[in-house]
Design a protein around this motif. Structure first.
Motif, short mmCIF file in Angstrom:
data_model
loop_
_atom_site.label_atom_id
_atom_site.label_comp_id
_atom_site.label_asym_id
_atom_site.label_seq_id
_atom_site.Cartn_x
_atom_site.Cartn_y
_atom_site.Cartn_z
N LYS A 95 0.74 -1.25 -0.01
CA LYS A 95 -0.01 0.17 -0.10
C LYS A 95 0.78 1.32 0.05
CE LYS A 95 -4.31 1.90 2.23
NZ LYS A 95 -5.08 1.54 3.27
N ASP A 96 0.38 2.31 -0.78
CA ASP A 96 1.30 3.64 -0.84
C ASP A 96 0.81 4.47 0.11
OD1 ASP A 96 2.77 2.43 -2.99
OD2 ASP A 96 1.22 3.45 -4.48
N TYR A 97 1.81 5.12 0.61
CA TYR A 97 1.51 6.35 1.70
C TYR A 97 2.08 7.52 1.05
CZ TYR A 97 -0.50 2.60 4.71
OH TYR A 97 -1.36 1.67 5.15
N GLY A 98 1.45 8.56 0.22
CA GLY A 98 2.10 9.31 -0.41
C GLY A 98 3.03 8.70 -1.40
N LYS A 99 4.45 9.11 -1.20
CA LYS A 99 5.45 8.43 -1.78
C LYS A 99 6.20 7.43 -1.50
CE LYS A 99 6.61 12.08 -5.26
NZ LYS A 99 7.73 12.98 -6.08
N ASP A 100 5.70 6.81 -0.13
CA ASP A 100 6.28 6.05 0.67
C ASP A 100 5.46 4.75 0.53
OD1 ASP A 100 8.24 7.73 1.73
OD2 ASP A 100 7.10 8.13 3.58
N THR A 101 5.94 3.49 0.68
CA THR A 101 5.27 2.26 0.52
C THR A 101 5.20 1.22 1.60
OG1 THR A 101 5.39 2.49 -2.01
CG2 THR A 101 4.74 0.36 -1.03
N LYS A 102 4.50 0.64 2.03
CA LYS A 102 4.53 -0.46 3.02
C LYS A 102 4.26 -1.73 2.61
CE LYS A 102 3.52 2.88 6.86
NZ LYS A 102 2.67 2.95 7.98
N LYS A 103 4.82 -2.87 2.81
CA LYS A 103 4.72 -4.19 2.05
C LYS A 103 4.70 -5.39 3.30
CE LYS A 103 7.13 -3.05 -2.39
NZ LYS A 103 8.03 -3.37 -3.02
N LEU A 104 3.99 -6.23 3.06
CA LEU A 104 3.73 -7.38 4.08
C LEU A 104 3.88 -8.58 3.18
CD1 LEU A 104 3.33 -8.72 6.66
CD2 LEU A 104 1.15 -8.51 6.38
N MET A 105 4.66 -9.63 3.40
CA MET A 105 4.69 -10.87 2.91
C MET A 105 4.47 -11.97 4.02
SD MET A 105 7.68 -10.37 0.15
CE MET A 105 7.38 -11.63 -0.96
N ALA A 106 3.54 -12.80 3.92
CA ALA A 106 3.46 -13.76 5.08
C ALA A 106 3.40 -15.20 4.39
CB ALA A 106 1.93 -13.45 5.60
N PHE A 107 3.98 -16.03 4.95
CA PHE A 107 4.22 -17.48 4.54
C PHE A 107 2.92 -18.37 4.90
CE2 PHE A 107 8.51 -16.06 3.71
CZ PHE A 107 8.98 -16.90 2.50
N LYS A 108 2.43 -19.29 3.93
CA LYS A 108 1.32 -19.88 4.27
C LYS A 108 1.68 -21.56 4.04
CE LYS A 108 -1.58 -18.25 0.90
NZ LYS A 108 -2.77 -17.98 0.24
N LYS A 109 2.60 -21.63 3.40
CA LYS A 109 3.18 -23.27 3.10
C LYS A 109 4.72 -23.04 2.99
CE LYS A 109 -1.21 -24.62 0.80
NZ LYS A 109 -1.72 -24.95 -0.50
N PRO A 110 5.26 -23.97 3.31
CA PRO A 110 5.06 -25.47 4.04
C PRO A 110 4.92 -25.25 5.57
CG PRO A 110 7.16 -25.54 3.58
CD PRO A 110 6.80 -24.19 2.98
N MET A 111 4.30 -26.13 6.25
CA MET A 111 3.91 -25.91 7.82
C MET A 111 5.12 -25.52 8.44
SD MET A 111 1.00 -26.28 8.14
CE MET A 111 1.03 -26.34 9.98
N ASP A 112 6.38 -25.94 8.11
CA ASP A 112 7.69 -25.45 8.91
C ASP A 112 7.91 -24.06 9.03
OD1 ASP A 112 8.42 -25.79 6.31
OD2 ASP A 112 10.36 -26.21 7.01
N ILE A 113 7.37 -23.09 8.08
CA ILE A 113 7.56 -21.94 8.17
C ILE A 113 6.37 -20.86 8.02
CG2 ILE A 113 9.80 -21.90 6.99
CD1 ILE A 113 8.72 -21.06 4.32
N LYS A 114 4.98 -21.71 8.01
CA LYS A 114 3.99 -21.19 7.95
C LYS A 114 4.07 -19.98 9.05
CE LYS A 114 -0.99 -22.13 8.19
NZ LYS A 114 -1.54 -21.36 9.21
N ASP A 115 3.37 -18.85 8.77
CA ASP A 115 3.20 -17.79 9.58
C ASP A 115 4.65 -16.68 9.61
OD1 ASP A 115 0.57 -18.13 9.78
OD2 ASP A 115 0.62 -19.22 11.70
N THR A 116 5.51 -17.21 9.30
CA THR A 116 6.60 -16.38 9.02
C THR A 116 6.43 -15.15 8.29
OG1 THR A 116 8.12 -18.03 9.22
CG2 THR A 116 9.10 -16.33 8.20
N ALA A 117 6.81 -13.99 8.64
CA ALA A 117 6.20 -12.69 8.16
C ALA A 117 7.36 -11.88 7.82
CB ALA A 117 5.13 -12.03 8.57
N PHE A 118 7.19 -11.16 6.72
CA PHE A 118 8.46 -10.04 6.42
C PHE A 118 7.57 -8.73 6.19
CE2 PHE A 118 10.84 -7.84 2.81
CZ PHE A 118 11.97 -7.23 3.73
N LEU A 119 7.78 -7.56 6.91
CA LEU A 119 7.22 -6.29 6.72
C LEU A 119 8.11 -5.39 6.48
CD1 LEU A 119 4.82 -4.66 7.38
CD2 LEU A 119 5.53 -4.48 9.95
#
Length: 240
Positions: free
Chosen positions: A48-72
């Motif tokens: 999502k853009d906030y003016g000229k800045d941007t926020k991003k989120l990536m959240a793993f769903k599979k496989p189970m051993d890394i599920k819910d690992t997230a990068f913001l």
């Protein structure tokens, strides 16, 4: 008569290419090692853009051993301001801030560094237009980009930018020893009115390792909730 385009002019067009006020997708990441063994990961991606800045989120769903690992990441337009990046590891129940030299680390075993995953400010590098070439049938500008600071993993990048889409469709990454990696876009098309990268490949020539990223369920301007882009959200997991 208009002045000829410079390398910086072209990279500004890439940076400012329309991609909606917000965007979301599902990403399949395939990791291929030197023995041709594969690991497949799936994640949800939001931006999502906030003016000229941007926020991003990536959240793993599979496989189970890394599920819910997230990068913001919070990416700032101001080149003097370092982007904010956090990684949540559910096994440790801990959020780790990614900063300084850590931005050159590879993201979750892939061939993309944390810095590659972000959106570098145009003026973090000096850009020189060095020619025009066709890549996979697309007319492109060819640009040499050299980091202004010496904390980058790369000494130089050669970038091919589609004249039609204003997207990078190929890039080569070099250090003092030569070519490290090659990035290529394998699927690029208009979707919901925006040029969209649907499939990308990063080949690490030193490690004989490849990462394929394929996007699906791509949507723009859906009203992504601001609440996705806070540290407390990634540490709770179970993102939808």
């Amino acid at each position: 008569m208009a002045a000829p385009l410079t390398g910086r002019d072209i990279m500004v067009m890439v940076d400012e290419a329309p991609d909606g006020d917000d965007r979301k997708s599902t990403i399949e990441m395939v990791l291929i090692n030197r023995r041709n063994k594969t690991r497949v990961r799936e994640m949800s991606s939001f931006g999502k853009d906030y003016g000229k800045d941007t926020k991003k989120l990536m959240a793993f769903k599979k496989p189970m051993d890394i599920k819910d690992t997230a990068f913001l990441s919070w990416e700032y337009d101001d080149p003097s301001k370092d982007d904010d990046k956090w990684l949540y590891m559910p096994a440790l129940r801990k959020v780790r801030r990614i900063s300084g030299a850590s931005t050159n680390d590879y993201f979750m075993g892939s061939d993309f560094t944390y810095d590659d995953m972000g959106d570098r400010n145009v003026d973090e590098d000096d850009h020189t237009l060095i020619g025009e070439e066709t890549v996979d049938g697309r007319a492109c500008w060819k640009i040499k980009s050299i980091p202004r600071e010496d904390d980058s993993l790369y000494d130089e990048k050669i970038i091919w930018v589609s004249k039609e889409a204003h997207k990078t469709v190929k890039a080569e990454y070099y250090d003092a020893q030569g070519l490290i990696k090659t990035y290529t876009v394998e699927a690029l098309r208009e979707h919901q009115g925006f040029w969209t990268l649907f499939k990308m490949k990063m080949e690490n020539h030193r490690e004989k390792h490849t990462t394929l990223m394929t996007l699906s369920d791509v949507e723009y301007n859906t009203g992504v909730d601001d609440g996705f882009f806070v540290v407390n959200t990634i540490s709770r997991g179970h993102l939808r």
